[in-house]
Design a protein around this motif. Structure first.
Motif, mmCIF file in Angstrom:
data_model
loop_
_atom_site.group_PDB
_atom_site.id
_atom_site.type_symbol
_atom_site.label_atom_id
_atom_site.label_comp_id
_atom_site.label_asym_id
_atom_site.label_seq_id
_atom_site.Cartn_x
_atom_site.Cartn_y
_atom_site.Cartn_z
ATOM 1 N N MET A 129 1.364 9.559 -5.328
ATOM 2 C CA MET A 129 1.717 10.926 -4.921
ATOM 3 C C MET A 129 2.792 11.509 -5.832
ATOM 4 O O MET A 129 2.763 12.697 -6.157
ATOM 5 N N LEU A 130 3.761 10.662 -6.281
ATOM 6 C CA LEU A 130 4.819 11.145 -7.172
ATOM 7 C C LEU A 130 4.243 11.560 -8.518
ATOM 8 O O LEU A 130 4.589 12.615 -9.066
ATOM 9 N N ARG A 131 3.350 10.728 -9.086
ATOM 10 C CA ARG A 131 2.722 11.092 -10.364
ATOM 11 C C ARG A 131 1.887 12.358 -10.226
ATOM 12 O O ARG A 131 1.881 13.209 -11.121
ATOM 13 N N GLY A 141 0.724 17.669 -11.581
ATOM 14 C CA GLY A 141 -0.155 18.724 -11.123
ATOM 15 C C GLY A 141 0.596 20.009 -10.851
ATOM 16 O O GLY A 141 1.815 20.075 -10.860
ATOM 17 N N THR A 142 -0.109 21.020 -10.644
ATOM 18 C CA THR A 142 0.457 22.305 -10.283
ATOM 19 C C THR A 142 -0.189 22.749 -8.985
ATOM 20 O O THR A 142 -1.361 22.501 -8.741
ATOM 21 N N ALA A 143 0.592 23.427 -8.179
ATOM 22 C CA ALA A 143 0.083 23.861 -6.886
ATOM 23 C C ALA A 143 -0.923 24.974 -7.075
ATOM 24 O O ALA A 143 -0.705 25.889 -7.867
ATOM 25 N N ALA A 144 -2.004 24.835 -6.368
ATOM 26 C CA ALA A 144 -3.028 25.875 -6.445
ATOM 27 C C ALA A 144 -2.569 27.086 -5.663
ATOM 28 O O ALA A 144 -1.986 26.979 -4.597
ATOM 29 N N ALA A 145 -2.838 28.240 -6.195
ATOM 30 C CA ALA A 145 -2.426 29.473 -5.530
ATOM 31 C C ALA A 145 -3.325 29.748 -4.344
ATOM 32 O O ALA A 145 -4.518 29.523 -4.387
ATOM 33 N N VAL A 176 0.832 -1.209 0.000
ATOM 34 C CA VAL A 176 0.000 0.000 0.000
ATOM 35 C C VAL A 176 0.862 1.254 0.000
ATOM 36 O O VAL A 176 0.585 2.226 -0.698
ATOM 37 N N ILE A 177 1.937 1.203 0.777
ATOM 38 C CA ILE A 177 2.826 2.374 0.816
ATOM 39 C C ILE A 177 3.457 2.630 -0.538
ATOM 40 O O ILE A 177 3.531 3.765 -1.010
ATOM 41 N N LEU A 178 3.932 1.550 -1.218
ATOM 42 C CA LEU A 178 4.525 1.721 -2.535
ATOM 43 C C LEU A 178 3.527 2.307 -3.528
ATOM 44 O O LEU A 178 3.844 3.216 -4.303
ATOM 45 N N LEU A 179 2.308 1.774 -3.525
ATOM 46 C CA LEU A 179 1.280 2.310 -4.412
ATOM 47 C C LEU A 179 0.966 3.767 -4.086
ATOM 48 O O LEU A 179 0.801 4.597 -4.983
#
Length: 321
Positions: A284-286, A291-295, A276-279
């Protein structure tokens, strides 16, 4: 009311509308000094009106009380200090009369307040405290400390009154097996008026569909605070977004977010837990790459007038606030 009852306490300054509890029960000491109101808010259009504190000796012995003004500030941890170099102080504008009085047991006396704001004063809110002090008993054994009660005064100078608070950071555990969890928010006042986060207006974190409420506090003009709350009952498994938002005038908010992953590895076993941790790490890496951080929404800057109504209590040495 600000109330100090009992032993030798340096200074009790009421920085919230909450009445401080008695520190010693009445049968342990005959000292009890009450000051009302516990704090004074002076809006811009009421600066010239007469102001007054009421001082009451609820103890069993007569006491001599002296009055003085002091500048104060509050650090990010909420510790109050008296200092002479405080910005936005009103110490040179406020005078009290009388400066000394003697109170018989059960007696009540008024203390008049005069506020004279200079013509070139900076618009916005300025603060000062009036310290009501009584000397230690003459027969006190060992080291004696002056006993004092402090009442803050907030004076709003006419002009643009700006309410704007930013949430600069939210700190939460990135990974946890279970609750409860500590949530910490850092907020900064970039306006010209203080903000009282008390009662129904307390600061809240929104997480997993519920509100986690922070303790009462007051954020002074130009002040910054770190406040913590406990999330007692989080879900068993969760990738939760923690959002702390401060409403500002015109419906805009200053906010910040953090993410908490709750995974009960102690319940699901090491093998399944590792998968589960690997998945989860891959997901989270993908997400981070794609993604881009929301302002963060910008805090509002809205002109208004006046000051908010009625300051937990801090105990300090009898310094110069």
């Amino acid at each position: 009311m600000s109330h100090i009852s009992g032993a030798m306490l340096p200074v009790l300054l009421a920085l919230t509308p909450i009445v401080p509890a008695n520190t010693v029960s009445p049968d342990q000491s005959d000292f009890s000094l009450t000051v009302s109101p516990s704090r004074m808010v002076v809006p811009a259009d009421e600066i010239g009106q007469p102001r007054q504190f009421t001082v009451t000796n609820r103890g069993q012995s007569a006491i001599d009380v002296s009055m003085r003004t002091a500048s104060f500030t509050v650090d990010p941890a909420g510790v109050l200090t008296f200092r002479s170099d405080v910005a936005h102080t009103a110490i040179d504008w406020v005078t009290v009369n009388p400066k000394r009085l003697r109170l018989a047991p059960g007696a009540t006396e008024p203390v008049d307040l005069r506020i004279a704001v200079p013509a070139n004063a900076e618009p916005g809110e300025h603060q000062v405290a009036v310290i009501f002090s009584a000397p230690p008993p003459a027969n006190a054994a060992g080291t004696s400390i002056r006993r004092s009660v402090g009442a803050p005064i907030y004076v709003t100078v006419p002009g643009d009154a700006i309410e704007s608070v930013q949430v600069s950071d939210v700190d939460a555990p990135g990974f946890a097996l279970r609750g409860p969890l500590a949530l910490t928010a850092t907020v900064r006042n970039v306006g010209t008026l203080r903000r009282d986060f008390v009662a129904a207006d307390r600061l809240r974190a929104r997480v997993a569909g519920e509100d986690v409420t922070f303790p009462d506090f007051t954020l002074l003009r130009d002040g910054s605070r770190q406040v913590s709350a406990r999330w007692d009952d989080p879900p068993l498994i969760c990738v939760c977004r923690v959002t702390v938002a401060v409403p500002n005038p015109a419906g805009r908010a200053g906010s910040a977010q953090a993410t908490v992953v709750i995974l009960p590895l102690h319940l699901i076993g090491p093998t399944v837990g590792g998968l589960v941790i690997l998945l989860l790490l891959g997901w989270m890496l993908r997400r981070r790459r794609g993604g881009t951080a929301a302002a963060t929404p910008a805090p509002s800057t809205v002109a208004g007038e006046g000051a908010h109504p009625a300051l937990p209590a801090s105990v300090l040495d009898d310094l110069t606030r």
